[in-house]
Design an enzyme around this catalytic site. Structure first.
Site: not given
Ligand code: SF4
Length: 300
Positions: A198, A217
């Protein structure tokens, strides 16, 4: 966002009173019956934003040649390229210039801000980072610290001990292995302490403009499931699913748009479905208002 807020009203046919969400989350009269609210709203001319978007029923019609039976949409394919294209088109209408909300002036600052944003809000991180980067203006300055020395500066972002360890560890590795420069390759970024896909995708996409993956996310995770672009709950598997259905050229913008949508409209506990431009494409089981079938299992 005023335009979005007004969409619920725009959808209403003359003589139809705006409806409030049912306590169950399921709106009555949305599923069956001639002239029911869904029938009146699911025409191309009523599509929010004036686009020629099709509804889920239309997707089904394309596949079967006739409208789907109530309760089950025959032939419906949530990842059909036309449906995905329509979702992307509406996201472009809503968030044409979406970008990362974390304040930064360099790849290093973005990396630090992204590490600090875990389990915190961007607003909270943006309160901390200006002073942090004044105090320690270079990656070398961070590399010279111990995690304990950094802790008071990042305490308010939460999980500050782990975050301090990650930031100082990443700084030391960048100085020792990468000549003081944040690497611009996924494999190298993943060698940094505290950096998973991420964070690496945020830095690669936002700073280096390289689409090596899609940022997943909490917002992307929730909304991708609600929109049935994935049925997975593991972020890495969600990313793989999204990389299959979202065109490569949209990978960076898509995640920014979904993150903004998650902040403004498709919030976790009570999504504002009546104000959502994606409403008639969305069959999430936890919608608060719906003009289309809701699908068991499509939940955030
Ligand atoms: S309709 Fe509701 S659940 Fe679906 S994307 Fe919009 S806000 Fe989220």
């Amino acid at each position: 966002m005023a335009g979005i807020a007004s969409l619920g009203k725009d959808l209403m046919t003359r003589g139809v009173m705006p409806r409030q969400p049912a306590r169950s989350g399921l709106q009555d009269k949305v599923r069956t019956g001639r002239g029911d609210i869904r029938g009146r709203l699911s025409t191309k001319s009523k599509t929010p934003g004036g686009s020629a978007a099709s509804t889920a029923q239309d997707w089904s019609k394309k596949a079967t040649g006739k409208p789907a039976a109530s309760g089950k949409i025959k032939g419906y394919n949530p990842i059909a390229p036309e449906r995905v294209a329509e979702i992307l088109k509406r996201l472009d209408q809503l968030y044409p210039d979406a970008t990362c909300a974390l304040t930064h002036k360099s790849a290093w600052e973005l990396l630090v801000a992204t590490i600090l944003s875990a389990q915190s809000t961007d607003v909270n991180v943006n309160r901390v980072t200006p002073e942090l980067f004044r105090k320690y203006p270079t990656v070398e300055a961070f590399a010279a610290l111990t995690p304990e020395q950094l802790e008071p500066d990042v305490r308010s972002t939460g999980f500050f001990r782990n975050k301090s360890k990650s930031v100082v560890g990443a700084a030391k590795k960048i100085v020792s292995d990468f000549g003081g420069h944040v690497p611009d390759e996924m494999d190298k970024l993943l060698t940094l302490p505290g950096v998973a896909r991420k964070t690496a995708n945020v830095v690669l996409g936002t700073w280096f403009k390289k689409a090596e993956g899609i940022v997943v996310d909490t917002h992307v995770q929730r909304i991708s499931r609600r929109l049935e672009l994935t049925t997975q709950s593991d972020p890495q598997k969600i990313e793989q699913d999204l990389m299959r259905v979202i065109p490569h050229g949209k990978w960076i913008l898509f995640s920014h748009q979904i993150i903004w949508h998650g902040r403004k409209i498709c919030i976790a506990r009570k999504p504002k479905c009546a104000d959502c431009l994606l409403e008639n494409l969305c069959h999430a089981a936890d919608k608060t208002w719906s003009t289309v079938e809701m699908h068991k299992g499509a939940e955030g």
